[in-house]
Motif scaffolding. Structure first.
Motif, PDB file in Angstrom:
ATOM      1  N   LYS A 130      12.089  79.824  77.852  1.00  0.00           N
ATOM      2  CA  LYS A 130      13.308  80.039  78.643  1.00  0.00           C
ATOM      3  C   LYS A 130      13.009  80.828  79.914  1.00  0.00           C
ATOM      4  CE  LYS A 130      16.604  79.871  74.780  1.00  0.00           C
ATOM      5  NZ  LYS A 130      17.634  80.639  74.005  1.00  0.00           N
ATOM      6  N   THR A 131      12.273  81.920  79.754  1.00  0.00           N
ATOM      7  CA  THR A 131      12.020  82.804  80.898  1.00  0.00           C
ATOM      8  C   THR A 131      10.754  82.445  81.659  1.00  0.00           C
ATOM      9  OG1 THR A 131      10.748  84.380  79.577  1.00  0.00           O
ATOM     10  CG2 THR A 131      13.152  84.671  79.639  1.00  0.00           C
ATOM     11  N   LYS A 132       9.918  81.588  81.058  1.00  0.00           N
ATOM     12  CA  LYS A 132       8.617  81.198  81.632  1.00  0.00           C
ATOM     13  C   LYS A 132       7.659  82.382  81.726  1.00  0.00           C
ATOM     14  CE  LYS A 132      10.448  77.159  82.279  1.00  0.00           C
ATOM     15  NZ  LYS A 132      10.177  76.049  81.326  1.00  0.00           N
ATOM     16  N   VAL A 133       7.892  83.397  80.920  1.00  0.00           N
ATOM     17  CA  VAL A 133       7.030  84.575  80.913  1.00  0.00           C
ATOM     18  C   VAL A 133       5.882  84.362  79.938  1.00  0.00           C
ATOM     19  CG1 VAL A 133       6.874  87.035  80.317  1.00  0.00           C
ATOM     20  CG2 VAL A 133       8.856  86.156  81.590  1.00  0.00           C
ATOM     21  N   LEU A 134       4.664  84.668  80.385  1.00  0.00           N
ATOM     22  CA  LEU A 134       3.465  84.541  79.560  1.00  0.00           C
ATOM     23  C   LEU A 134       3.013  85.928  79.128  1.00  0.00           C
ATOM     24  CD1 LEU A 134       1.319  82.325  78.626  1.00  0.00           C
ATOM     25  CD2 LEU A 134      -0.080  83.203  80.505  1.00  0.00           C
ATOM     26  N   THR A 135       2.816  86.109  77.819  1.00  0.00           N
ATOM     27  CA  THR A 135       2.396  87.408  77.283  1.00  0.00           C
ATOM     28  C   THR A 135       1.094  87.245  76.529  1.00  0.00           C
ATOM     29  OG1 THR A 135       4.700  88.088  77.014  1.00  0.00           O
ATOM     30  CG2 THR A 135       3.030  89.346  75.807  1.00  0.00           C
ATOM     31  N   LYS A 136       0.088  88.002  76.910  1.00  0.00           N
ATOM     32  CA  LYS A 136      -1.178  87.968  76.180  1.00  0.00           C
ATOM     33  C   LYS A 136      -1.017  88.752  74.886  1.00  0.00           C
ATOM     34  CE  LYS A 136      -6.158  88.426  76.936  1.00  0.00           C
ATOM     35  NZ  LYS A 136      -7.222  88.916  77.864  1.00  0.00           N
ATOM     36  N   VAL A 137      -1.428  88.143  73.791  1.00  0.00           N
ATOM     37  CA  VAL A 137      -1.247  88.801  72.494  1.00  0.00           C
ATOM     38  C   VAL A 137      -2.056  90.085  72.424  1.00  0.00           C
ATOM     39  CG1 VAL A 137      -1.589  88.575  70.001  1.00  0.00           C
ATOM     40  CG2 VAL A 137      -0.716  86.635  71.319  1.00  0.00           C
ATOM     41  N   SER A 138      -3.317  90.033  72.862  1.00  0.00           N
ATOM     42  CA  SER A 138      -4.175  91.219  72.825  1.00  0.00           C
ATOM     43  C   SER A 138      -5.347  91.007  73.771  1.00  0.00           C
ATOM     44  CB  SER A 138      -4.694  91.461  71.403  1.00  0.00           C
ATOM     45  OG  SER A 138      -5.632  92.516  71.378  1.00  0.00           O
ATOM     46  N   ASP A 139      -5.859  92.092  74.312  1.00  0.00           N
ATOM     47  CA  ASP A 139      -7.080  92.004  75.120  1.00  0.00           C
ATOM     48  C   ASP A 139      -8.303  91.794  74.245  1.00  0.00           C
ATOM     49  OD1 ASP A 139      -5.790  92.290  77.555  1.00  0.00           O
ATOM     50  OD2 ASP A 139      -5.883  94.487  77.476  1.00  0.00           O
ATOM     51  N   ASP A 140      -8.148  92.041  72.965  1.00  0.00           N
ATOM     52  CA  ASP A 140      -9.223  91.814  72.003  1.00  0.00           C
ATOM     53  C   ASP A 140      -9.116  90.401  71.429  1.00  0.00           C
ATOM     54  OD1 ASP A 140     -10.314  94.574  71.963  1.00  0.00           O
ATOM     55  OD2 ASP A 140      -8.349  95.064  71.115  1.00  0.00           O
ATOM     56  N   LEU A 141     -10.211  89.921  70.865  1.00  0.00           N
ATOM     57  CA  LEU A 141     -10.172  88.667  70.131  1.00  0.00           C
ATOM     58  C   LEU A 141      -9.606  88.950  68.747  1.00  0.00           C
ATOM     59  CD1 LEU A 141     -13.600  87.010  71.062  1.00  0.00           C
ATOM     60  CD2 LEU A 141     -11.357  86.643  72.106  1.00  0.00           C
ATOM     61  N   VAL A 142      -8.507  88.293  68.401  1.00  0.00           N
ATOM     62  CA  VAL A 142      -7.786  88.603  67.169  1.00  0.00           C
ATOM     63  C   VAL A 142      -7.738  87.385  66.260  1.00  0.00           C
ATOM     64  CG1 VAL A 142      -6.437  90.355  68.352  1.00  0.00           C
ATOM     65  CG2 VAL A 142      -5.524  88.020  68.153  1.00  0.00           C
ATOM     66  N   GLN A 143      -7.143  87.555  65.062  1.00  0.00           N
ATOM     67  CA  GLN A 143      -7.070  86.482  64.077  1.00  0.00           C
ATOM     68  C   GLN A 143      -5.638  86.179  63.678  1.00  0.00           C
ATOM     69  OE1 GLN A 143     -10.263  88.240  61.270  1.00  0.00           O
ATOM     70  NE2 GLN A 143     -10.548  86.040  61.058  1.00  0.00           N
ATOM     71  N   GLU A 144      -5.364  84.921  63.463  1.00  0.00           N
ATOM     72  CA  GLU A 144      -4.139  84.413  62.840  1.00  0.00           C
ATOM     73  C   GLU A 144      -2.840  84.945  63.454  1.00  0.00           C
ATOM     74  OE1 GLU A 144      -4.196  81.999  60.376  1.00  0.00           O
ATOM     75  OE2 GLU A 144      -6.326  81.958  60.901  1.00  0.00           O
ATOM     76  N   PRO A 145      -2.673  84.865  64.777  1.00  0.00           N
ATOM     77  CA  PRO A 145      -1.405  85.309  65.380  1.00  0.00           C
ATOM     78  C   PRO A 145      -0.244  84.461  64.872  1.00  0.00           C
ATOM     79  CG  PRO A 145      -2.679  84.017  66.952  1.00  0.00           C
ATOM     80  CD  PRO A 145      -3.572  84.241  65.760  1.00  0.00           C
ATOM     81  N   THR A 146       0.822  85.117  64.406  1.00  0.00           N
ATOM     82  CA  THR A 146       1.948  84.412  63.788  1.00  0.00           C
ATOM     83  C   THR A 146       3.259  85.018  64.274  1.00  0.00           C
ATOM     84  OG1 THR A 146       0.591  84.068  61.806  1.00  0.00           O
ATOM     85  CG2 THR A 146       2.957  83.685  61.609  1.00  0.00           C
ATOM     86  N   LEU A 147       4.079  84.197  64.908  1.00  0.00           N
ATOM     87  CA  LEU A 147       5.364  84.663  65.410  1.00  0.00           C
ATOM     88  C   LEU A 147       6.340  84.906  64.263  1.00  0.00           C
ATOM     89  CD1 LEU A 147       5.649  82.278  68.460  1.00  0.00           C
ATOM     90  CD2 LEU A 147       5.747  84.771  68.611  1.00  0.00           C
ATOM     91  N   SER A 148       7.176  85.913  64.418  1.00  0.00           N
ATOM     92  CA  SER A 148       8.248  86.146  63.450  1.00  0.00           C
ATOM     93  C   SER A 148       9.257  85.016  63.570  1.00  0.00           C
ATOM     94  CB  SER A 148       8.915  87.491  63.720  1.00  0.00           C
ATOM     95  OG  SER A 148       9.441  87.516  65.040  1.00  0.00           O
ATOM     96  N   PRO A 149      10.012  84.736  62.510  1.00  0.00           N
ATOM     97  CA  PRO A 149      10.983  83.633  62.566  1.00  0.00           C
ATOM     98  C   PRO A 149      11.972  83.739  63.723  1.00  0.00           C
ATOM     99  CG  PRO A 149      10.646  84.302  60.305  1.00  0.00           C
ATOM    100  CD  PRO A 149       9.898  85.292  61.150  1.00  0.00           C
ATOM    101  N   ASP A 150      12.347  84.977  64.133  1.00  0.00           N
ATOM    102  CA  ASP A 150      13.293  85.113  65.245  1.00  0.00           C
ATOM    103  C   ASP A 150      12.596  85.100  66.602  1.00  0.00           C
ATOM    104  OD1 ASP A 150      12.103  87.604  65.467  1.00  0.00           O
ATOM    105  OD2 ASP A 150      13.901  88.746  64.925  1.00  0.00           O
ATOM    106  N   GLY A 151      11.276  85.007  66.610  1.00  0.00           N
ATOM    107  CA  GLY A 151      10.528  84.879  67.855  1.00  0.00           C
ATOM    108  C   GLY A 151      10.386  86.154  68.659  1.00  0.00           C
ATOM    109  N   SER A 152      10.787  87.275  68.112  1.00  0.00           N
ATOM    110  CA  SER A 152      10.758  88.530  68.882  1.00  0.00           C
ATOM    111  C   SER A 152       9.441  89.286  68.737  1.00  0.00           C
ATOM    112  CB  SER A 152      11.913  89.435  68.445  1.00  0.00           C
ATOM    113  OG  SER A 152      11.709  89.894  67.104  1.00  0.00           O
ATOM    114  N   LYS A 153       8.665  88.965  67.726  1.00  0.00           N
ATOM    115  CA  LYS A 153       7.454  89.717  67.423  1.00  0.00           C
ATOM    116  C   LYS A 153       6.326  88.765  67.038  1.00  0.00           C
ATOM    117  CE  LYS A 153       9.952  91.847  64.247  1.00  0.00           C
ATOM    118  NZ  LYS A 153      11.341  91.647  64.664  1.00  0.00           N
ATOM    119  N   ILE A 154       5.109  89.257  67.136  1.00  0.00           N
ATOM    120  CA  ILE A 154       3.959  88.471  66.691  1.00  0.00           C
ATOM    121  C   ILE A 154       3.026  89.383  65.911  1.00  0.00           C
ATOM    122  CG2 ILE A 154       2.653  88.813  68.858  1.00  0.00           C
ATOM    123  CD1 ILE A 154       1.651  85.867  68.421  1.00  0.00           C
TER     124      ILE A 154
END
Length: 743
Positions: A128-152
């Motif tokens: 909707k907002t076209k905003v891109l957010t990097k999950v982490s500056d580190d290499l991480v494992q298994e990123p999973t969004l919360s059902p409401d999409g507010s958190k990962i």
């Protein structure tokens, strides 16, 4: 788009066999990707039920896109995401949506850890907002969004973290993670390999609770591998690997409450102390978590429902078996929290419907065939969709059936291997079909009738390309040995002459529940077999006892005796095939990879009067060297079953070697360790047996990378030609004639 029919493609290939083929398949063709198939990458059905998305990549512009298509028209509706429009990234090669499809995770870089695990660089793109957010500056494992999409949520260095996407705040949920000691929310090596999952955490429906499994590896023995690399000194990879009979990780189940920032331990009243937790999954109720617990012998699987508010638990289902119980991903909760479950308890894998408290409501499918995939439940139509072997164990078809077990209907009409991806509202499904004569094709179907709506994508160009080469039909049949009709395929030279005698080269894998004799399109090895056939070999594959999709008794007959009945079947099949007038019984070879290498070694040693040669790639040479979960599932522990371990392991039968033996392994194999081959080599040397062997530096169980696969298959091909080929036969004949003259 033109819709092809089975008869048409068979006719095309048959004509090509007779008139058009003149090119010879080469190893360079196979491993350069000449026969690569096209598919629909990262196919996802949108929640509206009217559209689907796929990942497309433009090689000219190096642009990645997520494109949306209309089911009804199959026309592209729009490009949802394009890397060309996102300046922060160069591209992406995978994606996954949040439950509400307002956000998407883009995978831009990944580094493999083990077979299924990856460390990666990930971004969340807000549609909707076209905003891109990097999950982490580190290499991480298994990123999973919360059902409401507010958190990962994600794993990093053995701990769990949650990032709040609006604020950018990061919350660390665990702090005791430590390499080779404690892992939170990500599986250890043996769970990843044998229970087939990496993400050991799960969001509840309200997005405020995360359940996770904690692994205490402290007492698990370490295994180390030298990594030779290109430096002056080698480095070492050290990781926890529990071999059969050794200590496993101590697992425990935990709950993190993001509202209170508190962690609680979830416990159930288990009847055993040494156990696994192979699955956790939230129900439709945001406070009820399901957890599957399994005893170490894996012959008892318990399904628990845990009320995380009341901190109470109920055992709702117990599965028990004399041999073992398979763990699957088929547990599916319906709106009322009743659930779908699959089980082999009647002798074949079938679908069952249980109430939320574990009362059996109905056995949905029944018959002397196996359910091989559960696709979903259409609540509006009260209909379950699934895949099965009802049309023969080497085939797969898509079916529908009412929840009350009535009105079963075969939705796919063409023999071969069919698999389905259903629209979210179950109006349509995209069928992927292939067979031994038809490369993969993607077609749209009506879910009620299975009626073909429209073609989507095919591999006609590949079929035409294959038609230019000298190839032979893969002939499916059964062979009766040791009182069983075993599935078999055979490939003969295109210029086959039944008055001639041909060398026989056998391939098998033979592991519990596996299948190699299947009516599906070619893999890379199939082209190799075609090449060998044109060089004058007959190539055969036989699925013996212990393999899958023919019922539990057929599969589980090998319990506590891995390598006994399977080897007997390969030897007996080779003898029976060797008696055919067009097969030279003095030139029979066998090969296999991993479990198949274990088998080919045993077949050569124990069947030294039948097999002239064998190739074993990355073989288990003693089950004492392999991991707990896989090995003990079929063998119990070596302390309980020493004879089962030792009497059927090839390392203990090297004195029987009489033929030619090629042993191959990668030094960086974290799965079947190089230790297996090194110990086999030492046993062969001490038995004064000559053999050939090859080690590929730093290569894992797959032995690939750069020129490696091409080199490997050249080595194997040369070995086959040297030990089984016509040239050898002619030399032997000349030597015999010379001896007669001298005599």
């Amino acid at each position: 788009m033109r819709i092809r029919h089975f008869a048409a493609i068979v006719g095309f290939l048959t004509t090509a066999l007779i008139y058009g083929q003149d090119k010879q398949i080469s190893l360079e063709d196979i491993w350069s990707g000449e026969f690569r198939t096209e598919g629909m990458q990262a196919l996802h059905s949108m929640k509206n039920g009217k559209q689907y998305s796929v990942l497309n990549f433009d090689r000219n512009t190096r642009t990645s896109t997520i494109d949306i298509y209309d089911y009804k028209t199959l026309e592209k509706v729009k490009t949802l995401v394009s890397s060309e429009e996102i300046s922060e990234i160069q591209g992406f090669f995978d994606y996954s949506f949040s439950d509400d499809e307002t956000k998407v995770i883009l995978t831009t870089n990944e580094v493999p850890v083990f077979r299924r695990s990856r460390l990666g660089e990930y971004y969340v793109y807000d549609l909707k907002t076209k905003v891109l957010t990097k999950v982490s500056d580190d290499l991480v494992q298994e990123p999973t969004l919360s059902p409401d999409g507010s958190k990962i949520a994600y794993g990093f260095e053995n701990n769990l973290y949650v990032k709040y996407l609006e604020s950018g705040k990061v919350k660390q949920l665990t702090d005791d993670g430590e390499k080779n000691r404690i892992i939170n929310g990500i599986t250890d090596w043996v769970y990843e390999e044998e229970f087939s999952f990496v993400r050991a955490f799960d969001w509840n429906a309200d997005s405020n609770l995360i359940a996770y499994i904690r692994f205490d590896e402290s007492e698990v023995p370490e295994f180390s591998m030298d990594v030779y690399g290109s430096g002056l000194y080698q480095t070492q990879q050290v990781f926890k690997y529990p071999k059969a009979g050794e200590a496993n990780s101590k697992v425990s189940l935990h709950l993190y409450d993001l509202d209170t920032n508190k962690t609680q331990t979830l416990e159930v009243d288990k009847a055993y102390t040494d156990y696994y937790i192979p699955r956790i999954k939230w129900t439709k109720d945001p406070k009820i978590l399901s957890a599957q617990y399994m005893n170490r012998h894996q012959n008892e699987l318990d399904l628990w429902m845990i009320d995380t508010y009341a901190m109470s638990y109920d055992l709702v289902l117990e599965e028990k078996d004399k041999a073992y119980v398979d763990v699957t991903f088929d547990l599916t909760f319906l709106r009322d929290n009743s659930f779908i479950w699959t089980s082999e308890k009647d002798g074949y894998n079938h679908i069952y419907h249980y109430s939320k408290d574990g009362k059996l409501l109905n056995q949905v499918t029944k018959g002397n065939w196996e359910v091989t995939n559960y696709y979903g439940f259409n609540e509006k139509e009260n209909t379950i969709y699934f895949q099965s072997t009802e049309n023969g164990s080497i085939n797969r078809d898509v079916y529908s059936i009412k929840l009350n077990a009535k009105d079963k209907e075969r939705l796919t009409k063409t023999d071969g291997t069919n698999s389905a991806s259903f629209s979210a509202d179950f109006t349509y499904f995209i069928n992927t079909h292939s067979s031994a004569t038809i490369p993969p094709e993607y077609t749209l179907h009506n879910s009620k009738s299975g009626k073909l709506v429209k073609g989507i994508k095919d591999n006609d160009k590949l079929a035409q390309k294959v038609g230019d080469y000298v190839t032979s039909k893969k002939e499916f049949s059964t062979i009766n040995v040791n009182g069983n009709d075993l599935n078999m395929w055979m490939i003969k030279p295109a210029d086959f002459d039944e008055s001639r005698e041909y060398p026989l080269f056998m391939y098998q894998y033979s592991g519990p529940g596996s299948q190699q004799v299947a009516n599906r399109w070619n893999g890379a090895n199939d082209y190799w077999y075609q090449m060998l056939a044109q060089q004058g070999y007959i190539v055969v594959c036989v699925d013996g006892r212990g393999t899958g999709f023919k019922g539990a008794n057929f599969k589980k007959v090998t319990q506590n005796e891995l390598g006994k009945y399977e080897v007997e079947d390969q030897i007996a099949a080779a003898k029976k095939l060797g008696a055919l007038p067009y097969i030279d019984e003095g030139r029979i070879g066998i090969w296999g990879w991993s479990y198949g290498g274990f088998m080919s070694s045993n077949a050569l040693f124990k069947g030294n009067d039948v097999f002239k040669m064998a190739i074993a790639v990355a073989p288990v040479t003693s089950w004492r060297f392999y991991d707990t979960i896989y090995t003990e599932r079929y063998m119990t522990t070596p302390q309980e079953n020493p004879s089962g371990y030792d009497e059927n392991s090839p390392i203990n039968h090297v004195d029987k070697l009489e033929g030619d033996f090629l042993l191959i392994h990668g030094s960086g194999d974290d799965n079947v360790h190089l230790q297996n081959t090194m110990r086999m080599v030492e046993a062969l040397v001490q038995a004064d047996k000559q053999f050939e062997w090859m080690i590929y530096p730093d290569k894992n169980h797959g032995i690939y990378g750069g020129n490696t696969r091409l080199h490997l298959y050249k080595k194997m091909t040369n070995f086959i030609n040297r030990t089984l080929g016509d040239k050898l036969k002619k030399e032997d004949k000349k030597e015999q004639e010379t001896s007669k003259i001298k005599g």
